[in-house]
Scaffold this motif. Structure first.
Motif, mmCIF file in Angstrom:
data_model
loop_
_atom_site.group_PDB
_atom_site.id
_atom_site.type_symbol
_atom_site.label_atom_id
_atom_site.label_comp_id
_atom_site.label_asym_id
_atom_site.label_seq_id
_atom_site.Cartn_x
_atom_site.Cartn_y
_atom_site.Cartn_z
ATOM 1 N N ASP A 62 0.849 -1.195 0.000
ATOM 2 C CA ASP A 62 0.000 0.000 0.000
ATOM 3 C C ASP A 62 0.879 1.238 0.000
ATOM 4 O O ASP A 62 1.777 1.366 0.850
ATOM 5 C CB ASP A 62 -0.884 0.045 1.245
ATOM 6 C CG ASP A 62 -2.024 -0.956 1.202
ATOM 7 O OD1 ASP A 62 -2.176 -1.618 0.154
ATOM 8 O OD2 ASP A 62 -2.750 -1.079 2.210
ATOM 9 N N THR B 273 0.784 5.010 0.881
ATOM 10 C CA THR B 273 -0.078 5.880 1.678
ATOM 11 C C THR B 273 0.553 7.264 1.808
ATOM 12 O O THR B 273 1.722 7.467 1.477
ATOM 13 C CB THR B 273 -0.292 5.308 3.092
ATOM 14 O OG1 THR B 273 0.906 5.481 3.871
ATOM 15 C CG2 THR B 273 -0.638 3.827 3.039
ATOM 16 N N ASP B 274 -0.253 8.209 2.302
ATOM 17 C CA ASP B 274 0.324 9.505 2.648
ATOM 18 C C ASP B 274 1.172 9.354 3.909
ATOM 19 O O ASP B 274 1.255 8.255 4.486
ATOM 20 C CB ASP B 274 -0.764 10.561 2.813
ATOM 21 C CG ASP B 274 -1.720 10.273 3.973
ATOM 22 O OD1 ASP B 274 -1.514 9.280 4.692
ATOM 23 O OD2 ASP B 274 -2.676 11.033 4.146
ATOM 24 N N THR C 70 0.756 10.162 6.875
ATOM 25 C CA THR C 70 0.060 9.769 8.104
ATOM 26 C C THR C 70 -0.204 8.278 8.143
ATOM 27 O O THR C 70 -0.484 7.713 9.203
ATOM 28 C CB THR C 70 -1.287 10.502 8.216
ATOM 29 O OG1 THR C 70 -2.178 10.032 7.186
ATOM 30 C CG2 THR C 70 -1.095 12.009 8.081
ATOM 31 N N MET D 240 -2.752 7.013 6.921
ATOM 32 C CA MET D 240 -4.199 6.847 7.014
ATOM 33 C C MET D 240 -4.881 6.782 5.644
ATOM 34 O O MET D 240 -5.935 6.171 5.498
ATOM 35 C CB MET D 240 -4.798 8.007 7.833
ATOM 36 C CG MET D 240 -4.224 8.125 9.233
ATOM 37 S SD MET D 240 -4.548 6.656 10.229
ATOM 38 C CE MET D 240 -6.333 6.765 10.386
ATOM 39 N N THR D 241 -4.294 7.425 4.629
ATOM 40 C CA THR D 241 -4.903 7.488 3.302
ATOM 41 C C THR D 241 -4.106 6.640 2.329
ATOM 42 O O THR D 241 -2.920 6.906 2.096
ATOM 43 C CB THR D 241 -4.974 8.944 2.793
ATOM 44 O OG1 THR D 241 -5.732 9.723 3.721
ATOM 45 C CG2 THR D 241 -5.627 9.000 1.424
ATOM 46 N N VAL D 242 -4.743 5.630 1.776
ATOM 47 C CA VAL D 242 -4.087 4.765 0.804
ATOM 48 C C VAL D 242 -4.241 5.388 -0.580
ATOM 49 O O VAL D 242 -5.356 5.593 -1.069
ATOM 50 C CB VAL D 242 -4.680 3.349 0.820
ATOM 51 C CG1 VAL D 242 -4.037 2.481 -0.255
ATOM 52 C CG2 VAL D 242 -4.485 2.712 2.195
ATOM 53 N N ILE D 243 -3.106 5.699 -1.197
ATOM 54 C CA ILE D 243 -3.130 6.257 -2.553
ATOM 55 C C ILE D 243 -3.422 5.159 -3.562
ATOM 56 O O ILE D 243 -4.246 5.322 -4.469
ATOM 57 C CB ILE D 243 -1.791 6.948 -2.867
ATOM 58 C CG1 ILE D 243 -1.586 8.137 -1.923
ATOM 59 C CG2 ILE D 243 -1.719 7.389 -4.323
ATOM 60 C CD1 ILE D 243 -0.194 8.744 -1.993
#
Length: 559
Positions: free
Chosen positions: A185, A187-188, A190, A192-195
Motif C-alpha cells: 500500500d 499511503t500519505d 500519516t 491513514m490514506t491509501v493512494i
C-alpha cells in the motif's frame, strides 16, 4: 537499428577508454513523465551514449570513466549534438563504485503543476545482484505531483517498510526481501490514506537473486499535468530494457454467470474460479447474481460435472484477464455430449464485456440479447409496431443492449429474411415492474428436441441482475390468416378522437389492444370503437382479437 548501433558504438568507445583507466558501473533510467521528454538523447563527454532513450526504459549497467571529471548531458530526442542539451550534470565518479542515475522532473515551462525542475537523481552504492538469496529493492520517488509517502506491506503483514519518502529521493538503502509475492500500500505520510495498492510478485516473476529499482512514476493528477501518464510503480532490472509495471492489487471486476447449456448431461454443473468452487450444482436456466472477481491478473473459469470433487474434474476451462472495474456476463452454452445432438455446437463460455447491472436510464429497461439455441438459424427479433429490433443474430453472439421504455411488448423471432415467424412472445416489462433494470434475454433450448435427445424445447428466457431462476417469456399468438377472409373497415383513418371498426357481426365481442411505434401497449378496450383522443400524433398498430381470431391494422392519429 540506429538506437542499438549507437548504443553499442558508445559502449565500445567506453570500453576502449576504460580498458586502461579507472571505471565505475552506471545504469541510467528514464523516468521523466513530461510529454516533451518522451524520448531524450544522453551524451557522455560530448559523445552520444543513448539515442532516443524512451520514457520508462533503463540501460543495463555499463562501465564509465572514474576518477576524472565527466559531463553527462541530456538533450531532446532530435538533438544533433550535446550543444542542444537541456540539462548537464558535471561529476566525478568513484572508482569501482556502482551508480544508478534516474532522469526525473519537468522540462516544459508550462502545463505541469507542480513544475519540479528536471534533474538526474543519483544513487551511489547501487547493486547489480542481490547480496544474498533474496531480492534487493531500491525505491525512487519520481512522481512530481505526489506527496511524501509511506509504503506499507499488507500481505504478511510486514507493516511500514518505507517511511516519509519524498520527491525525488531514494530510500537510504536497499530493502533486502525474501523472494515471495507481496502487497504494498502506498499511503500519505500519516499512513491513514491509501493512494493505491500494488502487487509485488517477486516469486511469480522469478526474481530471486535480482537487484531492482522500483520507481514512483507518472502523475497522480494527469489533468493538471498536460494529461501525461498516470501514476504507478514501475520496476527496472539490472539488465535494463522496458520498465515493468507493478499491477494494482485488490482490483475487481463484476461478473454474472448464466447457465444456458441445454445438453441433458449438463443440467447441473459446478463452476470454479481458479481452484475455488464458485457455484455448486448450478442448474440449467439459472443465473448467478453479479459478484466480484479478481481483475488485472489471469484467472481461470472451469466447468465441471455437478458431482465434482475439485477443479481437476473440469470438462472445460478458459483463462481470462478481466479489466479492473469492468462488468461482464458469462454464458455457459453448447453441447458437452459426444452424440445425441444435432448440430453439436461445442460447449464454451461466451463473454460479454460491457454488461450492465442496471438500466442506463431509470425509466427504461435495458435488454441484452444472446442467441444460445444450438439448432436455431440466424434470426431477427421483431417488435409489434417497431419492426426489426435485432437483425441477423447468429448462434453464440450477443446483440448490444436495447434501451427500451418500460412497457409491455409483443416480440417475434423470425428467420433472417424476416419472412417466417418462428414464435411470438410477450415481453411484459411493465407488468413485471422491471423499470430501471437490465436483463439478459436468451434464446434457449432446441427448435427440434427430437434431434437433440428430447432436450428442452426452444423459448426465450430472461435473467435479471439479481440472478436466480430465469424467467420464461410467455408465448403469444399473432394469427392473421383467419381474418383475411372477412371484410373489416377502420374509420376514420387518420383519426383525431375515435375510430370505429365495422364489418363483423360480432364486433361487440372484440378486444382491441393498441401499440405505439416502440411496441408499448397504450390502449386496451372492447367493442367497436376505440378512443384515441389521449394518444399523441403518430402511427399505431391495433391488434383486434375474438377468441382465436386475431388481426392487426395500422392506424394514424393526426389532429
Amino acid at each position: 537499428m540506429k538506437n542499438i548501433t549507437t548504443f553499442l558504438t558508445a559502449i565500445f568507445l567506453l570500453a576502449l577508454h576504460c580498458a586502461t583507466a579507472q571505471t565505475a558501473r552506471v545504469q541510467v533510467i528514464h523516468n521523466c513523465a513530461d510529454l516533451a521528454a518522451q524520448t531524450v538523447d544522453v551524451y557522455l563527454n560530448g559523445t552520444i551514449l543513448l539515442d532516443n532513450f524512451a520514457f520508462r526504459t533503463a540501460t543495463p549497467f555499463v562501465d564509465a570513466p572514474a576518477g576524472e571529471a565527466i559531463s553527462i548531458v541530456v538533450a531532446p530526442g532530435d538533438s544533433s549534438s550535446a550543444a542542444d542539451g537541456i540539462y548537464t550534470l558535471n561529476t566525478t565518479l568513484t572508482e569501482n563504485e556502482t551508480y544508478i542515475l534516474v532522469a526525473n522532473g519537468i522540462v516544459s515551462s508550462t502545463g505541469y503543476s507542480p513544475n519540479q525542475s528536471f534533474e538526474l537523481s543519483v544513487f551511489s552504492g547501487a547493486r547489480e545482484t542481490a547480496l544474498s538469496a533474496g531480492t534487493d529493492i531500491l525505491v525512487n520517488h519520481g512522481a512530481t505531483d505526489a506527496p511524501a509517502v509511506d509504503a506499507v506491506e499488507t500481505s504478511i503483514p510486514a507493516g511500514t517498510v518505507i517511511n516519509d519518502l519524498s520527491y525525488p529521493s531514494f530510500t537510504s538503502d536497499y530493502l533486502e526481501l525474501a523472494t515471495q509475492d507481496y502487497i504494498l500500500d502506498i499511503t500519505d505520510q500519516t499512513g491513514m490514506t491509501v493512494i493505491a495498492s500494488y502487487q509485488v510478485p517477486l516469486a511469480t516473476l522469478n526474481l530471486e537473486g535480482a537487484a531492482l529499482t522500483v520507481l514512483a512514476s507518472g502523475f497522480l493528477d494527469p489533468s493538471m499535468n498536460s494529461e501525461g501518464p498516470a501514476f504507478g510503480l514501475w520496476v527496472a532490472t539490472a539488465e535494463g530494457g522496458d520498465l515493468i509495471e507493478l499491477p494494482l492489487a485488490n482490483q475487481t471486476a463484476r461478473v454474472q454467470v448464466l447457465h444456458n447449456a441445454a445438453d441433458l448431461a449438463a443440467q447441473t454443473v459446478d463452476v470454479y474460479l481458479n481452484e475455488t468452487l464458485l457455484l455448486d450444482d448450478f442448474a440449467f436456466r439459472t443465473a448467478s447474481p453479479f459478484v466480484d472477481a479478481p481483475a488485472g491478473e489471469e484467472i481461470t473459469f472451469s466447468i465441471a460435472p455437478s458431482n465434482s470433487s475439485s477443479v481437476n474434474d473440469n470438462i472445460y476451462s478458459v483463462n481470462v484477464t478481466l479489466e479492473a472495474d469492468g462488468t461482464y456476463i458469462v454464458v455457459a452454452n453448447g453441447i458437452v455430449s459426444d452424440s445425441g445432438y444435432s448440430p453439436s455446437q461445442p460447449f464454451g463460455l461466451f463473454v460479454y464485456t460491457m454488461a450492465r447491472e442496471m438500466a442506463s436510464m431509470e425509466t427504461n429497461t435495458d435488454v441484452l440479447v444472446f442467441h444460445g439455441a444450438t439448432d436455431a438459424p440466424i434470426v431477427d427479433v421483431q417488435a409489434v409496431g417497431a419492426g426489426t429490433i435485432v437483425d441477423d443474430l447468429q448462434y453464440s453472439n450477443f446483440n448490444d443492449y436495447l434501451e427500451l421504455p418500460t412497457a409491455d411488448y409483443i416480440i417475434s423471432i423470425a428467420t433472417a429474411d424476416g419472412e417466417t415467424i418462428v414464435a411470438s412472445y410477450q415481453a411484459p416489462l411493465s407488468t413485471l415492474a422491471l423499470e430501471g433494470q437490465s436483463l439478459t434475454v436468451l434464446a434457449s433450448g432446441f427448435l427440434d428436441p427430437s434431434a437433440n435427445s428430447d432436450g428442452p424445447s426452444f423459448g426465450l428466457w430472461a435473467a435479471t441482475s439479481a440472478g436466480g431462476a430465469m424467467l420464461e417469456l410467455p408465448l403469444t399468438t399473432l394469427n392473421t390468416n383467419e381474418f383475411e377472409t372477412k371484410r373489416i373497415s377502420v374509420y376514420p383513418n387518420p383519426a383525431a378522437d375515435n375510430i370505429t371498426i365495422t364489418g363483423y357481426d360480432f364486433t361487440a365481442n372484440l378486444t382491441h389492444r393498441v401499440y405505439d411505434a416502440f411496441g408499448r401497449q397504450v390502449v386496451n378496450t372492447t367493442g367497436n370503437t376505440i378512443d384515441v383522443s389521449g394518444l399523441s400524433e403518430g402511427i399505431y398498430i391495433v391488434k383486434s382479437t375474438n377468441g382465436s381470431i386475431t388481426r392487426e391494422q395500422k392506424i394514424i392519429v393526426k389532429r
